[in-house]
Design a protein around this motif. Sequence first.
Motif, PDB file in Angstrom:
ATOM      1  N   ILE A 165      -4.863  -1.518 -28.802  1.00 51.83           N
ATOM      2  CA  ILE A 165      -5.714  -2.111 -27.941  1.00 51.83           C
ATOM      3  C   ILE A 165      -5.437  -3.426 -27.371  1.00 51.83           C
ATOM      4  CG2 ILE A 165      -7.655  -0.436 -28.370  1.00 51.83           C
ATOM      5  CD1 ILE A 165      -8.942  -2.864 -29.760  1.00 51.83           C
ATOM      6  N   SER A 166      -4.691  -4.118 -28.137  1.00 50.67           N
ATOM      7  CA  SER A 166      -4.271  -5.639 -27.918  1.00 50.67           C
ATOM      8  C   SER A 166      -3.275  -5.647 -26.787  1.00 50.67           C
ATOM      9  CB  SER A 166      -3.749  -6.348 -29.202  1.00 50.67           C
ATOM     10  OG  SER A 166      -2.240  -5.638 -29.379  1.00 50.67           O
ATOM     11  N   ARG A 167      -2.754  -4.551 -26.409  1.00 52.33           N
ATOM     12  CA  ARG A 167      -1.703  -4.587 -25.110  1.00 52.33           C
ATOM     13  C   ARG A 167      -2.492  -4.061 -24.010  1.00 52.33           C
ATOM     14  NH1 ARG A 167       3.535  -1.424 -27.359  1.00 52.33           N
ATOM     15  NH2 ARG A 167       1.543   0.022 -27.794  1.00 52.33           N
ATOM     16  N   LEU A 168      -3.653  -3.741 -24.102  1.00 56.87           N
ATOM     17  CA  LEU A 168      -4.382  -3.126 -22.959  1.00 56.87           C
ATOM     18  C   LEU A 168      -5.048  -4.264 -21.931  1.00 56.87           C
ATOM     19  CD1 LEU A 168      -6.297  -0.285 -24.418  1.00 56.87           C
ATOM     20  CD2 LEU A 168      -4.614  -0.011 -22.978  1.00 56.87           C
ATOM     21  N   PRO A 169      -4.990  -4.084 -20.608  1.00 56.78           N
ATOM     22  CA  PRO A 169      -5.670  -5.368 -19.901  1.00 56.78           C
ATOM     23  C   PRO A 169      -6.950  -5.502 -20.168  1.00 56.78           C
ATOM     24  CG  PRO A 169      -5.210  -3.324 -18.546  1.00 56.78           C
ATOM     25  CD  PRO A 169      -4.745  -3.148 -19.955  1.00 56.78           C
ATOM     26  N   GLY A 170      -7.577  -6.599 -20.048  1.00 56.55           N
ATOM     27  CA  GLY A 170      -8.795  -6.950 -20.429  1.00 56.55           C
ATOM     28  C   GLY A 170      -9.824  -6.230 -19.410  1.00 56.55           C
ATOM     29  N   PRO A 171     -11.236  -6.245 -19.812  1.00 57.00           N
ATOM     30  CA  PRO A 171     -12.071  -5.429 -18.995  1.00 57.00           C
ATOM     31  C   PRO A 171     -11.783  -5.801 -17.339  1.00 57.00           C
ATOM     32  CG  PRO A 171     -13.188  -6.560 -20.762  1.00 57.00           C
ATOM     33  CD  PRO A 171     -11.857  -7.139 -20.652  1.00 57.00           C
ATOM     34  N   VAL A 172     -11.921  -4.954 -16.425  1.00 63.00           N
ATOM     35  CA  VAL A 172     -11.990  -5.099 -15.182  1.00 63.00           C
ATOM     36  C   VAL A 172     -13.057  -6.173 -14.530  1.00 63.00           C
ATOM     37  CG1 VAL A 172     -11.851  -4.043 -12.880  1.00 63.00           C
ATOM     38  CG2 VAL A 172     -10.937  -2.929 -15.004  1.00 63.00           C
ATOM     39  N   HIS A 173     -14.327  -6.301 -15.156  1.00 61.84           N
ATOM     40  CA  HIS A 173     -14.968  -6.988 -14.303  1.00 61.84           C
ATOM     41  C   HIS A 173     -14.723  -8.295 -14.780  1.00 61.84           C
ATOM     42  CE1 HIS A 173     -16.808  -8.693 -18.145  1.00 61.84           C
ATOM     43  NE2 HIS A 173     -16.244  -7.686 -18.780  1.00 61.84           N
ATOM     44  N   GLN A 174     -13.680  -8.773 -15.441  1.00 58.10           N
ATOM     45  CA  GLN A 174     -13.193 -10.232 -15.502  1.00 58.10           C
ATOM     46  C   GLN A 174     -12.449 -10.491 -14.658  1.00 58.10           C
ATOM     47  OE1 GLN A 174     -11.835 -10.585 -19.612  1.00 58.10           O
ATOM     48  NE2 GLN A 174     -13.862 -10.832 -20.454  1.00 58.10           N
ATOM     49  N   ARG A 175     -11.653  -9.637 -13.759  1.00 57.56           N
ATOM     50  CA  ARG A 175     -10.874  -9.684 -12.834  1.00 57.56           C
ATOM     51  C   ARG A 175     -11.586 -10.058 -11.655  1.00 57.56           C
ATOM     52  NH1 ARG A 175      -6.228  -5.164 -13.262  1.00 57.56           N
ATOM     53  NH2 ARG A 175      -5.411  -5.717 -15.425  1.00 57.56           N
ATOM     54  N   TRP A 176     -12.784  -9.840 -11.202  1.00 59.03           N
ATOM     55  CA  TRP A 176     -13.683  -9.798 -10.212  1.00 59.03           C
ATOM     56  C   TRP A 176     -14.834 -10.758 -10.529  1.00 59.03           C
ATOM     57  CZ3 TRP A 176     -11.007  -8.082  -6.443  1.00 59.03           C
ATOM     58  CH2 TRP A 176      -9.912  -7.215  -6.648  1.00 59.03           C
ATOM     59  N   ASP A 177     -15.223 -11.173 -11.623  1.00 60.34           N
ATOM     60  CA  ASP A 177     -16.617 -11.929 -11.773  1.00 60.34           C
ATOM     61  C   ASP A 177     -16.485 -13.112 -10.852  1.00 60.34           C
ATOM     62  OD1 ASP A 177     -14.650 -13.397 -13.279  1.00 60.34           O
ATOM     63  OD2 ASP A 177     -16.038 -13.635 -15.146  1.00 60.34           O
ATOM     64  N   TRP A 178     -15.365 -13.684 -10.317  1.00 57.43           N
ATOM     65  CA  TRP A 178     -15.304 -14.890  -9.511  1.00 57.43           C
ATOM     66  C   TRP A 178     -16.405 -14.695  -8.447  1.00 57.43           C
ATOM     67  CZ3 TRP A 178     -13.615 -14.026  -4.660  1.00 57.43           C
ATOM     68  CH2 TRP A 178     -12.510 -13.238  -4.432  1.00 57.43           C
ATOM     69  N   GLN A 179     -16.374 -13.433  -7.893  1.00 52.90           N
ATOM     70  CA  GLN A 179     -16.935 -13.057  -6.956  1.00 52.90           C
ATOM     71  C   GLN A 179     -18.879 -13.017  -6.772  1.00 52.90           C
ATOM     72  OE1 GLN A 179     -16.055  -8.996  -5.617  1.00 52.90           O
ATOM     73  NE2 GLN A 179     -14.199  -9.576  -4.983  1.00 52.90           N
ATOM     74  N   LEU A 180     -19.033 -13.370  -8.070  1.00 54.68           N
ATOM     75  CA  LEU A 180     -20.505 -13.446  -8.323  1.00 54.68           C
ATOM     76  C   LEU A 180     -20.889 -14.884  -8.029  1.00 54.68           C
ATOM     77  CD1 LEU A 180     -20.706 -11.780 -11.569  1.00 54.68           C
ATOM     78  CD2 LEU A 180     -21.425 -10.850  -9.369  1.00 54.68           C
ATOM     79  N   ARG A 181     -19.760 -15.827  -8.175  1.00 55.87           N
ATOM     80  CA  ARG A 181     -20.108 -17.383  -7.898  1.00 55.87           C
ATOM     81  C   ARG A 181     -19.738 -17.632  -6.523  1.00 55.87           C
ATOM     82  NH1 ARG A 181     -16.941 -17.221 -12.182  1.00 55.87           N
ATOM     83  NH2 ARG A 181     -15.395 -18.306 -11.290  1.00 55.87           N
ATOM     84  N   ALA A 182     -19.329 -16.660  -5.432  1.00 57.84           N
ATOM     85  CA  ALA A 182     -19.136 -17.039  -4.295  1.00 57.84           C
ATOM     86  C   ALA A 182     -20.080 -17.290  -3.410  1.00 57.84           C
ATOM     87  CB  ALA A 182     -18.211 -15.816  -3.525  1.00 57.84           C
ATOM     88  N   ALA A 183     -19.840 -18.501  -2.493  1.00 58.41           N
ATOM     89  CA  ALA A 183     -20.894 -19.174  -1.628  1.00 58.41           C
ATOM     90  C   ALA A 183     -21.225 -17.931  -0.620  1.00 58.41           C
ATOM     91  CB  ALA A 183     -20.306 -20.151  -1.165  1.00 58.41           C
ATOM     92  N   CYS A 184     -20.392 -17.229  -0.247  1.00 60.24           N
ATOM     93  CA  CYS A 184     -20.851 -16.110   0.548  1.00 60.24           C
ATOM     94  C   CYS A 184     -21.475 -15.043   0.162  1.00 60.24           C
ATOM     95  CB  CYS A 184     -19.296 -15.514   1.374  1.00 60.24           C
ATOM     96  SG  CYS A 184     -18.439 -14.628   0.080  1.00 60.24           S
ATOM     97  N   ARG A 185     -21.761 -15.052  -1.211  1.00 60.22           N
ATOM     98  CA  ARG A 185     -22.599 -13.928  -1.783  1.00 60.22           C
ATOM     99  C   ARG A 185     -23.980 -13.876  -1.156  1.00 60.22           C
ATOM    100  NH1 ARG A 185     -21.991 -10.157  -5.694  1.00 60.22           N
ATOM    101  NH2 ARG A 185     -23.785  -9.922  -7.136  1.00 60.22           N
ATOM    102  N   GLY A 186     -24.363 -12.777  -0.590  1.00 59.04           N
ATOM    103  CA  GLY A 186     -25.683 -12.455   0.110  1.00 59.04           C
ATOM    104  C   GLY A 186     -25.805 -13.022   1.402  1.00 59.04           C
ATOM    105  N   ALA A 187     -24.592 -13.564   2.028  1.00 56.88           N
ATOM    106  CA  ALA A 187     -24.510 -14.004   3.473  1.00 56.88           C
ATOM    107  C   ALA A 187     -24.046 -12.643   4.294  1.00 56.88           C
ATOM    108  CB  ALA A 187     -23.470 -14.936   3.816  1.00 56.88           C
ATOM    109  N   ASP A 188     -24.526 -12.721   5.304  1.00 60.39           N
ATOM    110  CA  ASP A 188     -24.257 -11.479   6.176  1.00 60.39           C
ATOM    111  C   ASP A 188     -22.802 -11.470   6.509  1.00 60.39           C
ATOM    112  OD1 ASP A 188     -23.982  -9.703   8.212  1.00 60.39           O
ATOM    113  OD2 ASP A 188     -25.215 -10.988   9.758  1.00 60.39           O
ATOM    114  N   GLU A 189     -22.306 -10.125   5.981  1.00 60.45           N
ATOM    115  CA  GLU A 189     -20.929  -9.967   5.993  1.00 60.45           C
ATOM    116  C   GLU A 189     -20.065  -9.936   7.416  1.00 60.45           C
ATOM    117  OE1 GLU A 189     -20.612  -5.128   5.634  1.00 60.45           O
ATOM    118  OE2 GLU A 189     -21.012  -6.201   4.062  1.00 60.45           O
TER     119      GLU A 189
END
Length: 96
Positions: free
Chosen positions: A4-28
Amino acid sequence: MTVISRLPGPVHQRWDWQLRAACRGADEQLFFHPYGERGQAHDDREAAAKRICAHCPVRPQCLEHALTVREPFGVWGGLGEDERLALLGPVTHRGR
């Protein structure tokens, strides 16, 4: 046994930056133009989206994502479609 040391990390860690985005909750719709939008309406909407991006703590990650996947639509990382295309250049198809 899987190493498992060669497997990529959890997918959510690749996208968690979106949780801090200023546009989060804004009208898309602010970030993606409606069909046929042109001229001043387009410019005003895009400028409003970019104002949100200007103060976003994850702007670099957002722009990196958009450039990496060649996101064709919307404002990402403070840049519109044409601005990203100018950075990347047109898509070329090999073998044609």
